[in-house]
Write an enzyme that holds these catalytic residues in place. Sequence first.
Site, PDB file in Angstrom:
ATOM      1  N   ARG A  71      14.089  -1.594  -3.335  1.00 57.64           N
ATOM      2  CA  ARG A  71      12.693  -2.072  -3.484  1.00 57.64           C
ATOM      3  C   ARG A  71      12.655  -3.434  -4.169  1.00 57.64           C
ATOM      4  O   ARG A  71      11.807  -3.685  -5.037  1.00 57.64           O
ATOM      5  CB  ARG A  71      11.835  -1.062  -4.260  1.00 57.64           C
ATOM      6  CG  ARG A  71      11.680   0.278  -3.616  1.00 57.64           C
ATOM      7  CD  ARG A  71      10.908   0.213  -2.282  1.00 57.64           C
ATOM      8  NE  ARG A  71      10.957   1.513  -1.664  1.00 57.64           N
ATOM      9  CZ  ARG A  71      11.987   1.932  -0.925  1.00 57.64           C
ATOM     10  NH1 ARG A  71      13.005   1.140  -0.685  1.00 57.64           N
ATOM     11  NH2 ARG A  71      11.976   3.115  -0.385  1.00 57.64           N
ATOM     12  N   SER A  94       4.151   5.355  -3.252  1.00 57.22           N
ATOM     13  CA  SER A  94       4.884   5.583  -4.512  1.00 57.22           C
ATOM     14  C   SER A  94       4.476   4.544  -5.533  1.00 57.22           C
ATOM     15  O   SER A  94       4.598   3.343  -5.276  1.00 57.22           O
ATOM     16  CB  SER A  94       6.385   5.474  -4.274  1.00 57.22           C
ATOM     17  OG  SER A  94       6.772   6.370  -3.274  1.00 57.22           O
ATOM     18  N   GLU A 152       6.397   0.262  -8.976  1.00 56.41           N
ATOM     19  CA  GLU A 152       6.760  -0.351  -7.687  1.00 56.41           C
ATOM     20  C   GLU A 152       5.592  -1.202  -7.179  1.00 56.41           C
ATOM     21  O   GLU A 152       5.781  -2.242  -6.559  1.00 56.41           O
ATOM     22  CB  GLU A 152       7.088   0.771  -6.691  1.00 56.41           C
ATOM     23  CG  GLU A 152       7.462   0.276  -5.318  1.00 56.41           C
ATOM     24  CD  GLU A 152       7.746   1.420  -4.340  1.00 56.41           C
ATOM     25  OE1 GLU A 152       8.460   2.370  -4.700  1.00 56.41           O
ATOM     26  OE2 GLU A 152       7.241   1.336  -3.213  1.00 56.41           O
TER      27      GLU A 152
HETATM   28  C1  LIG Z   1       0.471   5.917   1.904  1.00 54.82           C
HETATM   29  C2  LIG Z   1       1.505   4.855   1.609  1.00 54.82           C
HETATM   30  C3  LIG Z   1       2.841   5.128   1.880  1.00 54.82           C
HETATM   31  C4  LIG Z   1       3.825   4.162   1.614  1.00 54.82           C
HETATM   32  N1  LIG Z   1       5.124   4.447   1.914  1.00 54.82           N
HETATM   33  C5  LIG Z   1       6.096   3.545   1.678  1.00 54.82           C
HETATM   34  C6  LIG Z   1       7.464   3.836   1.995  1.00 54.82           C
HETATM   35  O1  LIG Z   1       7.781   4.886   2.523  1.00 54.82           O
HETATM   36  N2  LIG Z   1       8.385   2.876   1.715  1.00 54.82           N
HETATM   37  C7  LIG Z   1       8.056   1.685   1.157  1.00 54.82           C
HETATM   38  O2  LIG Z   1       8.971   0.879   0.927  1.00 54.82           O
HETATM   39  N3  LIG Z   1       6.770   1.369   0.866  1.00 54.82           N
HETATM   40  C8  LIG Z   1       5.795   2.269   1.107  1.00 54.82           C
HETATM   41  N4  LIG Z   1       4.486   1.966   0.799  1.00 54.82           N
HETATM   42  C9  LIG Z   1       4.156   0.681   0.196  1.00 54.82           C
HETATM   43  C10 LIG Z   1       3.673  -0.404   1.222  1.00 54.82           C
HETATM   44  O3  LIG Z   1       3.346   0.179   2.437  1.00 54.82           O
HETATM   45  C11 LIG Z   1       4.750  -1.469   1.434  1.00 54.82           C
HETATM   46  O4  LIG Z   1       5.126  -2.073   0.218  1.00 54.82           O
HETATM   47  C12 LIG Z   1       4.276  -2.558   2.402  1.00 54.82           C
HETATM   48  O5  LIG Z   1       5.348  -3.407   2.742  1.00 54.82           O
HETATM   49  C13 LIG Z   1       3.142  -3.406   1.822  1.00 54.82           C
HETATM   50  O6  LIG Z   1       2.663  -4.236   2.860  1.00 54.82           O
HETATM   51  P1  LIG Z   1       1.270  -4.961   2.761  1.00 54.82           P
HETATM   52  O7  LIG Z   1       1.162  -5.861   3.928  1.00 54.82           O
HETATM   53  O8  LIG Z   1       0.191  -3.953   2.598  1.00 54.82           O
HETATM   54  O9  LIG Z   1       1.461  -5.792   1.421  1.00 54.82           O
HETATM   55  P2  LIG Z   1       0.347  -6.138   0.335  1.00 54.82           P
HETATM   56  O10 LIG Z   1       0.023  -4.927  -0.466  1.00 54.82           O
HETATM   57  O11 LIG Z   1      -0.777  -6.857   0.956  1.00 54.82           O
HETATM   58  O12 LIG Z   1       1.183  -7.142  -0.580  1.00 54.82           O
HETATM   59  C14 LIG Z   1       2.247  -6.688  -1.385  1.00 54.82           C
HETATM   60  C15 LIG Z   1       2.841  -7.899  -2.134  1.00 54.82           C
HETATM   61  O13 LIG Z   1       3.417  -8.808  -1.208  1.00 54.82           O
HETATM   62  C16 LIG Z   1       2.739 -10.064  -1.226  1.00 54.82           C
HETATM   63  N5  LIG Z   1       2.630 -10.489   0.189  1.00 54.82           N
HETATM   64  C17 LIG Z   1       2.198  -9.746   1.232  1.00 54.82           C
HETATM   65  N6  LIG Z   1       2.343 -10.418   2.389  1.00 54.82           N
HETATM   66  C18 LIG Z   1       2.867 -11.632   2.060  1.00 54.82           C
HETATM   67  C19 LIG Z   1       3.259 -12.772   2.816  1.00 54.82           C
HETATM   68  N7  LIG Z   1       3.129 -12.831   4.150  1.00 54.82           N
HETATM   69  N8  LIG Z   1       3.757 -13.841   2.140  1.00 54.82           N
HETATM   70  C20 LIG Z   1       3.897 -13.803   0.793  1.00 54.82           C
HETATM   71  N9  LIG Z   1       3.561 -12.748   0.031  1.00 54.82           N
HETATM   72  C21 LIG Z   1       3.048 -11.674   0.655  1.00 54.82           C
HETATM   73  C22 LIG Z   1       1.413  -9.813  -1.907  1.00 54.82           C
HETATM   74  O14 LIG Z   1       0.923 -10.964  -2.568  1.00 54.82           O
HETATM   75  C23 LIG Z   1       1.799  -8.704  -2.897  1.00 54.82           C
HETATM   76  O15 LIG Z   1       2.416  -9.245  -4.038  1.00 54.82           O
HETATM   77  C24 LIG Z   1       3.469   2.918   1.065  1.00 54.82           C
HETATM   78  C25 LIG Z   1       2.098   2.630   0.807  1.00 54.82           C
HETATM   79  C26 LIG Z   1       1.134   3.602   1.081  1.00 54.82           C
HETATM   80  C27 LIG Z   1      -0.315   3.280   0.837  1.00 54.82           C
END
Ligand SMILES: Cc1cc2nc3c(=O)[nH]c(=O)nc-3n(C[C@H](O)[C@H](O)[C@H](O)COP(=O)(O)OP(=O)(O)OC[C@H]3O[C@@H](n4cnc5c(N)ncnc54)[C@H](O)[C@@H]3O)c2cc1C
Length: 338
Positions: A164, A238, A334
């Site tokens: 992570r 998580s 996380e």
């Molecule tokens: C129900 C649920 C289940 C999940 N299961 C998992 C799992 O199994 N494994 C896992 O690893 N994660 C899991 N996650 C966490 C999440 O899905 C991941 O971390 C995912 O990659 C976040 O993507 P996002 O586009 O929503 O990022 P965001 O929440 O929008 O952003 C996360 C971070 O990245 C930055 N960011 C986002 N996009 C960019 C970009 N293009 N350029 C620069 N910075 C950026 C943001 O500023 C922030 O700091 C889960 C979340 C939920 C709600």
Amino acid sequence: MINIEKDYPLDRLNTFGMSVKAPWFSVLRQKEDCTVLASAAPESKSLLILGGGSNMLFTRQPDQWVIKNEVKGIELIREDATHVWLSVGAGEVWHEFVLYCISRQYCGIENLALIPGTVGAAPIQNIGAYGVEVKQLIDRVHFWDIENGSFAYLDNEDCRFGYRDSIFKQTLKGKYIITAVEWKLSKTPALNTSYGNIKEELEKMGIENPGIKDVADAVIAIRSAKLPDPKVVGNAGSFFKNPEVDNEIYAAIKANYAEAPGYKAGADKTKIPAAWLIEQCNWKGFRQGDAGVHPKQPLVLVNYGNASGSEIFLLSTQIIESVNKKFGITLEREVQII
Ligand SMILES: Cc1cc2nc3c(=O)[nH]c(=O)nc-3n(C[C@H](O)[C@H](O)[C@H](O)COP(=O)(O)OP(=O)(O)OC[C@H]3O[C@@H](n4cnc5c(N)ncnc54)[C@H](O)[C@@H]3O)c2cc1C
């Protein structure tokens, strides 16, 4: 063209459902628009990049210029007898990209089905599930270097991927906008069904000779049964990382709790599920107001409706303190705290 909106509500753009507003809000639809960001900037020059908002907790009103990344596009850039290389826009929805690969028999990504969020966020915390992490599949990450005002890329080995973790959460934090990710996927399936209860789920589905779609379907079924749907109850998956502790510390815990689960993480370390530690401290199903710990999965903190980000954050602090007091282990969050 960058259009700026003021006081834009982000309630539907973060999976915790926090009711916050961006003082300035724009959608980035093509990577070329990065080049005009500096000249178009409103009063605040600092940026907050938003993907699917599924890994962040707003504990206050943001004061940055919020840029929602919607750079789309999937391009086959190369292929040989065994592999394909795809360049994928950072704003593509992760699960849709997984389904796209499965439909074309591009293999290796199937265990990562149904993770919320965007393709561009995947490398940032090296998303992983069911025995697979994206570091195994990423070839190159393309980004806009905010300080230098230029496009750049990092090859896989320079992304310093860890559990992570990556360079994007460390030394490069806040300095880039990921615009595209290049993937190297296999044309031949090498199924990974040993993790969690994928095998049992496949049996339940009556599948004897699974393909990649079957594995993805099994993962989707398991995840849907186990994890709360953010559309129903606010959460960010998580909330804590699973701690990796010295083997001696694990042995000491095991002496008192024979059932304590642990998995080898290199020669000297053991990974202990944070969910188990939290459950031992009696947090499972805890609820105070609208902030709570999920009754089935204690690693997930939930917003039952109107909890504020600071209430969820306070709950996470109480959990960290109690796990530390009981086991001497400090849990790490996380989720990105804003
Ligand atoms: C129900 C649920 C289940 C999940 N299961 C998992 C799992 O199994 N494994 C896992 O690893 N994660 C899991 N996650 C966490 C999440 O899905 C991941 O971390 C995912 O990659 C976040 O993507 P996002 O586009 O929503 O990022 P965001 O929440 O929008 O952003 C996360 C971070 O990245 C930055 N960011 C986002 N996009 C960019 C970009 N293009 N350029 C620069 N910075 C950026 C943001 O500023 C922030 O700091 C889960 C979340 C939920 C709600």
